[in-house]
Design a protein around this motif. Structure first.
Motif, PDB file in Angstrom:
ATOM      1  N   TYR A  17     -29.348  -4.165  -0.561  1.00  0.00           N
ATOM      2  CA  TYR A  17     -28.133  -3.325  -0.738  1.00  0.00           C
ATOM      3  C   TYR A  17     -26.947  -4.364  -0.574  1.00  0.00           C
ATOM      4  O   TYR A  17     -26.908  -5.172   0.219  1.00  0.00           O
ATOM      5  N   ASN A  18     -25.963  -3.985  -1.637  1.00  0.00           N
ATOM      6  CA  ASN A  18     -24.701  -4.732  -1.572  1.00  0.00           C
ATOM      7  C   ASN A  18     -23.657  -3.719  -1.277  1.00  0.00           C
ATOM      8  O   ASN A  18     -23.268  -2.805  -1.653  1.00  0.00           O
ATOM      9  N   ILE A  19     -22.935  -4.103   0.049  1.00  0.00           N
ATOM     10  CA  ILE A  19     -22.189  -2.744   0.850  1.00  0.00           C
ATOM     11  C   ILE A  19     -20.863  -3.209   0.779  1.00  0.00           C
ATOM     12  O   ILE A  19     -20.341  -4.415   1.277  1.00  0.00           O
ATOM     13  N   GLU A  20     -19.970  -2.596   0.088  1.00  0.00           N
ATOM     14  CA  GLU A  20     -18.652  -2.640   0.072  1.00  0.00           C
ATOM     15  C   GLU A  20     -18.098  -1.735   1.425  1.00  0.00           C
ATOM     16  O   GLU A  20     -17.818  -0.806   1.218  1.00  0.00           O
ATOM     17  N   MET A  21     -17.339  -2.386   2.153  1.00  0.00           N
ATOM     18  CA  MET A  21     -16.788  -1.751   3.644  1.00  0.00           C
ATOM     19  C   MET A  21     -15.639  -1.221   3.132  1.00  0.00           C
ATOM     20  O   MET A  21     -14.653  -1.782   2.295  1.00  0.00           O
ATOM     21  N   VAL A  22     -15.210  -0.276   3.672  1.00  0.00           N
ATOM     22  CA  VAL A  22     -13.958   0.241   3.619  1.00  0.00           C
ATOM     23  C   VAL A  22     -12.703  -0.278   4.637  1.00  0.00           C
ATOM     24  O   VAL A  22     -12.924  -0.093   5.703  1.00  0.00           O
ATOM     25  N   GLN A  23     -11.620  -0.494   4.042  1.00  0.00           N
ATOM     26  CA  GLN A  23     -10.610  -1.472   4.859  1.00  0.00           C
ATOM     27  C   GLN A  23      -9.911  -0.118   5.533  1.00  0.00           C
ATOM     28  O   GLN A  23      -9.451   0.718   4.918  1.00  0.00           O
ATOM     29  N   ASN A  24      -9.691  -0.423   6.711  1.00  0.00           N
ATOM     30  CA  ASN A  24      -8.677   0.579   7.488  1.00  0.00           C
ATOM     31  C   ASN A  24      -7.316  -0.333   7.990  1.00  0.00           C
ATOM     32  O   ASN A  24      -6.638   0.367   8.698  1.00  0.00           O
ATOM     33  N   ARG A  25      -7.234  -1.443   7.564  1.00  0.00           N
ATOM     34  CA  ARG A  25      -5.893  -2.041   8.151  1.00  0.00           C
ATOM     35  C   ARG A  25      -5.643  -3.415   7.218  1.00  0.00           C
ATOM     36  O   ARG A  25      -6.791  -4.129   6.656  1.00  0.00           O
ATOM     37  N   ARG A  26      -4.636  -3.575   6.936  1.00  0.00           N
ATOM     38  CA  ARG A  26      -4.177  -4.729   6.140  1.00  0.00           C
ATOM     39  C   ARG A  26      -2.920  -5.256   6.353  1.00  0.00           C
ATOM     40  O   ARG A  26      -1.905  -4.468   6.850  1.00  0.00           O
ATOM     41  N   THR A  77       6.003  -9.752   8.185  1.00  0.00           N
ATOM     42  CA  THR A  77       4.648  -9.386   7.942  1.00  0.00           C
ATOM     43  C   THR A  77       4.230  -8.461   8.875  1.00  0.00           C
ATOM     44  O   THR A  77       4.376  -8.882  10.176  1.00  0.00           O
ATOM     45  N   PHE A  78       3.702  -7.310   8.653  1.00  0.00           N
ATOM     46  CA  PHE A  78       3.332  -6.513   9.745  1.00  0.00           C
ATOM     47  C   PHE A  78       1.860  -5.896   9.343  1.00  0.00           C
ATOM     48  O   PHE A  78       1.487  -5.965   8.182  1.00  0.00           O
ATOM     49  N   GLN A  79       1.319  -5.123  10.178  1.00  0.00           N
ATOM     50  CA  GLN A  79      -0.204  -4.358   9.871  1.00  0.00           C
ATOM     51  C   GLN A  79       0.000  -3.039   9.315  1.00  0.00           C
ATOM     52  O   GLN A  79       0.777  -2.405  10.299  1.00  0.00           O
ATOM     53  N   LEU A  80      -0.314  -2.623   8.442  1.00  0.00           N
ATOM     54  CA  LEU A  80      -0.358  -1.129   7.986  1.00  0.00           C
ATOM     55  C   LEU A  80      -1.873  -0.627   8.282  1.00  0.00           C
ATOM     56  O   LEU A  80      -2.913  -1.136   7.740  1.00  0.00           O
ATOM     57  N   TYR A 132      18.240   0.103   5.393  1.00  0.00           N
ATOM     58  CA  TYR A 132      17.251   0.701   4.245  1.00  0.00           C
ATOM     59  C   TYR A 132      15.922   1.086   4.798  1.00  0.00           C
ATOM     60  O   TYR A 132      15.601   0.459   6.002  1.00  0.00           O
ATOM     61  N   SER A 133      15.646   2.253   4.372  1.00  0.00           N
ATOM     62  CA  SER A 133      14.238   2.711   5.113  1.00  0.00           C
ATOM     63  C   SER A 133      13.534   3.141   4.053  1.00  0.00           C
ATOM     64  O   SER A 133      13.881   3.656   3.086  1.00  0.00           O
ATOM     65  N   ARG A 134      12.182   3.278   4.370  1.00  0.00           N
ATOM     66  CA  ARG A 134      11.134   3.839   3.530  1.00  0.00           C
ATOM     67  C   ARG A 134      10.040   4.069   4.139  1.00  0.00           C
ATOM     68  O   ARG A 134       9.543   3.179   5.194  1.00  0.00           O
ATOM     69  N   MET A 135       9.248   5.202   3.938  1.00  0.00           N
ATOM     70  CA  MET A 135       7.657   5.107   4.407  1.00  0.00           C
ATOM     71  C   MET A 135       6.702   4.355   3.570  1.00  0.00           C
ATOM     72  O   MET A 135       6.656   4.326   2.617  1.00  0.00           O
ATOM     73  N   MET A 136       5.871   3.695   4.393  1.00  0.00           N
ATOM     74  CA  MET A 136       4.852   2.710   4.068  1.00  0.00           C
ATOM     75  C   MET A 136       3.634   3.368   4.306  1.00  0.00           C
ATOM     76  O   MET A 136       3.202   3.716   5.403  1.00  0.00           O
ATOM     77  N   ASN A 137       2.625   3.726   3.106  1.00  0.00           N
ATOM     78  CA  ASN A 137       1.472   4.309   3.072  1.00  0.00           C
ATOM     79  C   ASN A 137       0.493   3.442   2.776  1.00  0.00           C
ATOM     80  O   ASN A 137       0.493   2.670   1.648  1.00  0.00           O
ATOM     81  N   PHE A 138      -0.578   3.365   3.498  1.00  0.00           N
ATOM     82  CA  PHE A 138      -1.909   2.407   3.269  1.00  0.00           C
ATOM     83  C   PHE A 138      -2.525   2.785   1.899  1.00  0.00           C
ATOM     84  O   PHE A 138      -2.872   1.996   1.250  1.00  0.00           O
ATOM     85  N   ASN A 139      -2.278   4.246   1.343  1.00  0.00           N
ATOM     86  CA  ASN A 139      -3.042   4.452   0.097  1.00  0.00           C
ATOM     87  C   ASN A 139      -2.320   3.905  -0.962  1.00  0.00           C
ATOM     88  O   ASN A 139      -2.915   4.130  -2.013  1.00  0.00           O
ATOM     89  N   GLU A 140      -1.119   3.467  -0.774  1.00  0.00           N
ATOM     90  CA  GLU A 140      -0.309   2.587  -1.947  1.00  0.00           C
ATOM     91  C   GLU A 140      -1.250   1.458  -2.230  1.00  0.00           C
ATOM     92  O   GLU A 140      -0.867   0.993  -3.430  1.00  0.00           O
ATOM     93  N   ASN A 141      -1.991   0.885  -1.475  1.00  0.00           N
ATOM     94  CA  ASN A 141      -2.960  -0.151  -1.860  1.00  0.00           C
ATOM     95  C   ASN A 141      -1.912  -1.546  -2.274  1.00  0.00           C
ATOM     96  O   ASN A 141      -2.294  -2.029  -3.195  1.00  0.00           O
ATOM     97  N   VAL A 142      -0.811  -1.498  -1.722  1.00  0.00           N
ATOM     98  CA  VAL A 142       0.094  -2.644  -1.910  1.00  0.00           C
ATOM     99  C   VAL A 142       0.187  -3.607  -0.769  1.00  0.00           C
ATOM    100  O   VAL A 142       0.473  -3.063   0.381  1.00  0.00           O
ATOM    101  N   SER A 143      -0.058  -5.094  -0.834  1.00  0.00           N
ATOM    102  CA  SER A 143       0.360  -5.558   0.248  1.00  0.00           C
ATOM    103  C   SER A 143       1.485  -6.714   0.112  1.00  0.00           C
ATOM    104  O   SER A 143       1.626  -7.388   1.270  1.00  0.00           O
TER     105      SER A 143
END
Length: 366
Positions: free
Chosen positions: A157-166, A194-197, A215-226
């Motif tokens: 089994y080759n398991i890809e875990m799902v990231q919940n923080r980056r 640098t901060f954690q999302l 300057y302000s903007r909403m940062m969303n984890f689903n954007e998948n940008v680091s």
């Protein structure tokens, strides 16, 4: 005599027939090739790994096939058997290997920590194992591994875990900025932060930098940008361009001595006339005490409110006969559209139209 000869002839024909039939060999292929074949408790030697050549007998020959990790089987060879046979043993134990991504995951099998990727264990026929993967920054992964999940004896089994923080890095072109995440100051005095999302937890990023609009903007984890390069997204602050550095004069008290030949009333009149050109209202106008303070002059800019006022206060005579006043130019800033008094803080800049105020007042009376 003839009868005896006939019987002998029949017996000879039968013997020749039986001998001909029993002379053929049966080729038996056994899988796995490491299996051992027994006949009446004795090991039968293969002609090659996993292949056996067995001569047909007029009686049933019973064979048992055994191999570690497999169910034993038996087969029978007799005159009716085909010339080739296959015996495939069924496994009763399998090897399981688990590889995780990331490899730093702790892997538990039935509640026991087995280590980090890759790990190996065995599973027996009829069994299932509860497998849990855990590592910081990823969702907990749970899987039930069953003996029958895969046909192969080696189950992998080759398991890809799902990231919940980056980690997220933000870069701006301001040399000294403040980075706020959901109202918490993350970094101050740098051009990057640098901060954690976290997964499913959008946050508001606010950047404040001298010379630029907030300057302000909403940062969303689903954007998948680091990494975010915001060097072109900060707008110039009009309050900054309408002001100049005021660290030497803003929010500091200075003394101004009135010339010997100038009366107190004359000095006060000159100063009040000068400040009336810039400020419409005196909040404190105490001629007896020689204390004067203007109301706040408020200037609205796209993301800031700047308020300024001046205070003049006569210094008590210390016996030297010298008339003196203390001057204070207050400069404050707030970031809210409708701020309260407590929202303002001292600003180390002054609007350009007030920048020469203290020196001008000194020139009027000294």
């Amino acid at each position: 005599m003839k009868k005896i000869c006939k019987i002998l002839f029949v017996l000879l024909i039968s013997f020749l027939y039986i001998t001909t039939i029993s002379a053929k060999n049966v080729s038996v292929t056994v899988t796995p090739t490491t299996a051992v074949v027994y006949q009446k408790g004795k090991v039968v030697e293969p002609v090659s790994p996993g292949v056996y050549s067995i001569q047909v007998s007029i009686v049933d020959l019973v064979f048992v096939v055994e191999c570690d990790g497999y169910d034993s089987e038996q087969f029978i060879i007799n005159l009716k058997s085909p010339s080739t046979m296959k015996v495939n043993l069924k496994p009763n134990r399998k090897e399981v290997s688990i590889t995780s991504h990331p490899a730093t995951a702790d892997i538990y099998v039935d509640g026991r920590l087995m280590g980090q990727s890759p790990i190996h264990f065995t599973i027996n026929k009829g069994e299932s194992k509860n497998v849990i993967l855990m590592t910081d920054g990823y969702d907990r992964y749970v899987k039930s591994v069953n003996f029958n999940d895969q046909a192969d004896i080696h189950m992998s089994y080759n398991i890809e875990m799902v990231q919940n923080r980056r980690d997220v890095n933000v870069l701006v072109d301001a040399p000294s900025a403040e980075f706020w995440v959901d109202g918490v100051l993350v970094t101050k005095g740098k051009n990057s932060a640098t901060f954690q999302l976290y997964k499913e937890k959008p946050v508001e990023l606010v950047i404040r930098a001298e010379g630029y609009l907030e300057y302000s903007r909403m940062m969303n984890f689903n954007e998948n940008v680091s990494s975010y390069n915001l060097t072109k997204e900060l707008a110039v602050d009009q309050a900054y361009t309408a002001s100049e550095p005021g660290t030497d004069i803003a929010n500091k008290r200075f003394e101004a001595m009135v010339k010997k030949d100038m009366t107190r009333d004359d000095a006060i009149a000159r100063m009040k006339y000068y400040i009336s050109e810039l400020f419409e209202t005196l909040e404190i106008n105490d001629n007896v005490a020689g204390w004067y303070r203007t109301a706040w002059n408020v200037e609205q800019y796209p993301d800031k409110i700047i308020r300024s006022r001046i205070e003049l206060k006569q210094v008590p005579d210390n016996g030297d006969g010298q008339l003196k006043f203390k001057l204070l130019l207050q400069s404050q800033v707030a970031y809210k559209s409708s701020p309260k008094d407590e929202d303002y803080r001292a600003w180390d800049r002054v609007l350009k139209k007030y920048a020469k105020m203290l020196s001008d007042i000194r020139n009027l009376i000294e």
